[in-house]
Every structure is written in C-alpha cells, then in structure tokens.
Design an enzyme around this catalytic site. Structure first.
Site, mmCIF file in Angstrom:
data_model
loop_
_atom_site.group_PDB
_atom_site.id
_atom_site.type_symbol
_atom_site.label_atom_id
_atom_site.label_comp_id
_atom_site.label_asym_id
_atom_site.label_seq_id
_atom_site.Cartn_x
_atom_site.Cartn_y
_atom_site.Cartn_z
ATOM 1 N N HIS A 20 42.152 40.526 41.661
ATOM 2 C CA HIS A 20 42.303 39.912 42.991
ATOM 3 C C HIS A 20 43.703 39.385 43.295
ATOM 4 O O HIS A 20 43.935 38.957 44.430
ATOM 5 C CB HIS A 20 41.295 38.764 43.198
ATOM 6 C CG HIS A 20 39.886 39.195 43.428
ATOM 7 N ND1 HIS A 20 39.433 39.652 44.646
ATOM 8 C CD2 HIS A 20 38.825 39.257 42.601
ATOM 9 C CE1 HIS A 20 38.153 39.958 44.563
ATOM 10 N NE2 HIS A 20 37.754 39.737 43.326
ATOM 11 N N HIS B 238 37.625 42.847 36.544
ATOM 12 C CA HIS B 238 36.904 43.869 37.309
ATOM 13 C C HIS B 238 37.859 44.542 38.297
ATOM 14 O O HIS B 238 37.820 44.306 39.487
ATOM 15 C CB HIS B 238 35.670 43.287 38.006
ATOM 16 C CG HIS B 238 35.920 42.120 38.923
ATOM 17 N ND1 HIS B 238 36.559 40.981 38.532
ATOM 18 C CD2 HIS B 238 35.591 41.930 40.240
ATOM 19 C CE1 HIS B 238 36.635 40.134 39.543
ATOM 20 N NE2 HIS B 238 36.062 40.699 40.603
ATOM 21 N N HIS C 10 40.807 34.537 44.505
ATOM 22 C CA HIS C 10 39.858 35.523 45.010
ATOM 23 C C HIS C 10 40.579 36.232 46.152
ATOM 24 O O HIS C 10 41.785 36.487 46.036
ATOM 25 C CB HIS C 10 38.537 34.878 45.441
ATOM 26 C CG HIS C 10 37.453 35.885 45.673
ATOM 27 N ND1 HIS C 10 36.953 36.164 46.921
ATOM 28 C CD2 HIS C 10 36.803 36.702 44.805
ATOM 29 C CE1 HIS C 10 36.039 37.121 46.820
ATOM 30 N NE2 HIS C 10 35.923 37.473 45.558
ATOM 31 N N ASP D 202 27.914 39.117 39.082
ATOM 32 C CA ASP D 202 27.713 38.059 40.081
ATOM 33 C C ASP D 202 26.254 37.670 40.280
ATOM 34 O O ASP D 202 25.891 37.151 41.338
ATOM 35 C CB ASP D 202 28.303 38.497 41.422
ATOM 36 C CG ASP D 202 29.811 38.290 41.483
ATOM 37 O OD1 ASP D 202 30.244 37.136 41.467
ATOM 38 O OD2 ASP D 202 30.551 39.293 41.536
ATOM 39 N N GLU E 54 35.654 32.562 39.265
ATOM 40 C CA GLU E 54 36.315 33.590 40.071
ATOM 41 C C GLU E 54 36.993 32.967 41.286
ATOM 42 O O GLU E 54 36.373 32.773 42.325
ATOM 43 C CB GLU E 54 35.306 34.656 40.518
ATOM 44 C CG GLU E 54 35.973 35.806 41.251
ATOM 45 C CD GLU E 54 34.998 36.855 41.745
ATOM 46 O OE1 GLU E 54 35.446 37.979 42.018
ATOM 47 O OE2 GLU E 54 33.796 36.550 41.862
ATOM 48 N N HIS F 27 32.448 41.077 34.299
ATOM 49 C CA HIS F 27 32.163 40.388 35.562
ATOM 50 C C HIS F 27 30.815 40.803 36.127
ATOM 51 O O HIS F 27 30.580 41.974 36.413
ATOM 52 C CB HIS F 27 33.252 40.708 36.585
ATOM 53 C CG HIS F 27 33.254 39.803 37.764
ATOM 54 N ND1 HIS F 27 33.969 38.615 37.801
ATOM 55 C CD2 HIS F 27 32.634 39.899 38.959
ATOM 56 C CE1 HIS F 27 33.785 38.032 38.968
ATOM 57 N NE2 HIS F 27 32.969 38.785 39.688
ATOM 58 N N ASP G 251 31.088 44.539 37.974
ATOM 59 C CA ASP G 251 30.990 43.830 39.252
ATOM 60 C C ASP G 251 29.605 43.955 39.863
ATOM 61 O O ASP G 251 29.442 43.858 41.091
ATOM 62 C CB ASP G 251 32.054 44.336 40.235
ATOM 63 C CG ASP G 251 32.465 43.291 41.274
ATOM 64 O OD1 ASP G 251 31.939 42.168 41.216
ATOM 65 O OD2 ASP G 251 33.309 43.604 42.127
#
Length: 413
Positions: free
Chosen positions: A217, A238, A171, A43, A144, A41, A307
């Site tokens: 999550h 993650h 999420h 971003d 995600e 993961h 992450d």
C-alpha cells in the site's frame, strides 16, 4: 471418427494427465505437511466486524459460509500460519482509529481463544513452528494502515505488547508521516515525499521493538526510503508483480531487486485487479506472479499473501483458502523444485521474522524513541495539544500577561 485403437490411446493419455495432476497435488500436500504455508494477509476479522459488529458469540467459524475463510476451509487448504489483519478504514483517521484497531486486535485474540483446537495465537517465529507441530494454524496479527497508531510511537509499542507483529505503513490514504500508493497514481498529493522525519524515526523504532515493516500500500518513494533505512528485512504482505500487472499496488522490478538485497519477501496477492489488472483472473495468472518474482529476485523472496476476505474478486481456481494446494501443485507443474516451494510456503517468512527478532535483540539497550511528531503535522479539530510547547507557551504567556493587564487597567483609574 476415431478407431478403437485411437480411442483407447486417447483414454490412456487422458488418464495419464489426471494421474500426473493427482501426483502433483499429492506432492503439494506432502510438502505442505513438512513446511507451514504462512499467508501474509487475511481480512476475516474485518468481515466479522462488517457482518456481525464483532459479536463473535453469534458466529460459528466451523459453519460460516459468507466468507472466503472458515475452519474447514483452513484445514482443507493446509494453512499453517495466518497473519490476520487488524484493519480499520481510512475514514477513521484523526477520529477513533486507535479504538477501532484495538477492537480488531481483541477480536483476533478471542478467535484463537474460541477455537483452541484449531487456532493458536503466536507472536514469534518459534511459536509458528510449535503451532505447526501441534497441527494448529498459527494466528498472528498485522495492523493494516499507519493511521491506526495515530502518529504515536507509544501506541506502536503498546500494539506490539498486545501481540501485533507487523504494521503496514499506510493503507490507501496518506499517514501524516508516509505517503500511500495513490500518490504514484496521481490520485492523491504527497504529504511527506516518501517518509517524513518522524516516519524515518518510526522505522528505526520498529526495528528496535521487533515489529515487521510491511510495505504493501505505500508509495514507491516510501519503499525506497524504508529499504535504505531499515536494519531488518521488510515484507510486502499482500502485493504482486508490477511487470505482470502495472497497478501501483504492485512491486516494480527495481524494488524487487532491492528486496532481494535486503533479504525481504513479497507475498503474492490474489485480488484479480492486482493479478491481471482486470476483473477476471485464474490460478495460472497468479502463478505467473510467483514465476516473475522468482525470476527477478530469486525464490528466496516469494511468499503467499492471498488477501482473502479483503477483496471482492478472486481468481478462478482460488475461490477460497481451501485452494492453496492447487496453487502449490501448479508451481510444481511449472518446474519449481521442492526447495523453492518450501521457501515460498513459509521458510522465507520465517527467515525474515527471525532476522527481525535478531535485530530487535541487538538493539535491546537502545532507549525507546519518545520524540513526538511535530504538532503542526497532525493538528486537527479532533486532536488536543497537551504536552506540546504550543500549550505550555500559551499558559506561560497568560501568567505573564494577566498581571500586566491588571496593572495597566489600574493605572487608568
């Protein structure tokens, strides 16, 4: 004061320690040259949206210095493969989440097209290995948040056709068919008590098409529901170990055991708040999570899920993606064998990916699931009801009622 002999001895011991560290670092880089480090993961796509509104033409990933990730850092970190997150915030739910997610998927495609000498777009386990042989970072997409599919099986399937290879079921908000981790904190009320019936069907559809199921999550009840239902192994892209840091975003020991039984993988998150449950953390603290997950479920369920660029605080010693070899060296320093390190680097994720593909192939003759989510579960001002019987029934009622109304009025005259 030290004597001359003592001083020489201290210098020798100091040089020996440096030599050992250098040797572990060199060994880490050698192992990473043999097995791709696959991170679950990152971003960076969201940072490009936030900083540049997805205007990739205004960005140079070779010189970008506002993020944890750029091309030189990727190369220094020996990053063999990366799942880039196609993430849009929860406040897009019931609004434009699908459009915005499509824009993030498009961005990942354009990133790989813009830097073909460094990045290679991949959609299979075999393509990851091919990219590694070409000395390129395999670039894959993970969506995600289940809100991104707007409770639509068709949208899920279309995302897969566009190259998405995992879906994080929630999420930090409930989807209409799955509860998120905040339910366990008591910060949100459960909507489905785990997975709804539609959610359970969605898991089976993900198995059918070959979409990896990501449980980062989600609530613990969703974790258990999925692990009971899925024919394929799952990932936590993650998340870290709850025993080390009791955040509900992390994975408790009983779930680690179930993940091991399912032959899945937990990819350790580097966010300080999930590493130490504090604002500060170190590389050693992250290694503690690797050790604990290995102790409970075995080295075969551990992976990397940094992450990066999705969090505001990262551990000292893991400031950006260039630092992966230092963490690998720390695992070696803690007694991890070469085999265990290679499993954590990428062999575990590749095994999961191949099994997901195998389940997909076994289900190739199964028809797509086209049962829509019940309208009352998604009814909101931004959603129309075309196709649902509530609409058709109303139209039929109108057709039957209007002639009777006209006849009734005529009788009055």
């Amino acid at each position: 004061m030290c004597s001359g002999l003592q001083h020489i001895a201290l210098l020798w011991l100091s040089s020996l320690a440096v030599c050992t560290t250098d040797t572990l670092r060199e060994k880490a880089e050698r192992l990473m040259s043999e097995t791709p480090l696959i991170d679950g993961h990152n971003d960076l796509p969201w940072q490009i949206r936030s900083l540049y509104n997805n205007q990739l033409n205004q960005v140079d990933l070779n010189t970008l210095n506002k993020t944890h990730t750029n091309i030189p850092k990727i190369k220094a970190g020996h990053l063999g493969a990366q799942f880039w997150a196609a993430y849009v915030p929860c406040d897009c739910q019931y609004k434009d989440a699908v459009r915005q997610t499509l824009e993030q998927i498009d961005l990942v495609h354009r990133m790989t097209q813009s830097y073909p000498e460094h990045l290679k777009f991949c959609t299979s386990s075999q393509e990851i290995l091919q990219a590694f042989q070409e000395n390129k970072t395999a670039s894959l997409i993970g969506v995600e948040g289940g809100h991104s599919i707007d409770s639509s099986m068709a949208t899920l399937r279309m995302f897969y056709q566009l190259g998405v290879r995992y879906l994080t079921l929630t999420h930090s908000c409930n989807a209409p068919w799955a509860d998120n981790w905040k339910v366990d904190n008591g910060d949100e009320n459960p909507e489905s008590n785990g997975l709804s019936e539609f959610g359970k069907n969605l898991i089976k559809e993900m198995n059918r098409i070959g979409m990896i199921i990501d449980l980062a999550h989600v609530s613990q009840k969703v974790m258990k529901d999925v692990l009971d239902i899925s024919e394929a192994p799952v990932i936590f892209s993650h998340s870290s170990a709850y025993k080390i840091c009791p955040s509900k975003r992390n994975v408790p020991d009983d779930i680690l055991i179930k993940v091991a039984e399912k032959k899945g993988i937990v990819m350790v998150n580097f966010y300080n708040n999930y590493v130490t449950c504090n604002k500060t953390a170190s590389l050693s603290d992250v290694a503690d999570h690797f050790d604990h997950i290995r102790q409970v479920g075995g080295a075969a369920i551990v992976g990397f899920g940094g992450d990066y660029d999705g969090v505001s605080r990262v551990p000292q010693g893991l400031e950006d993606v260039s630092k992966y070899p230092d963490l690998v060296a720390e695992l070696l320093n803690r007694g991890w064998t070469d085999k265990e390190v290679k499993e954590a680097l990428g062999e575990n994720l590749l095994r999961v990916f191949k099994k997901v593909e195998e389940v997909r192939d076994q289900m190739s003759k199964t028809l797509p699931n086209d049962i829509p989510i019940p309208y009352e579960e998604v009814n909101n001002p931004c959603r129309t009801s075309y196709g649902y019987q509530i609409n058709n029934g109303a139209e039929v009622f109108k057709l039957a009622f209007y002639p009777l109304l006209i006849f009734s009025i005529a009788l009055q005259y």
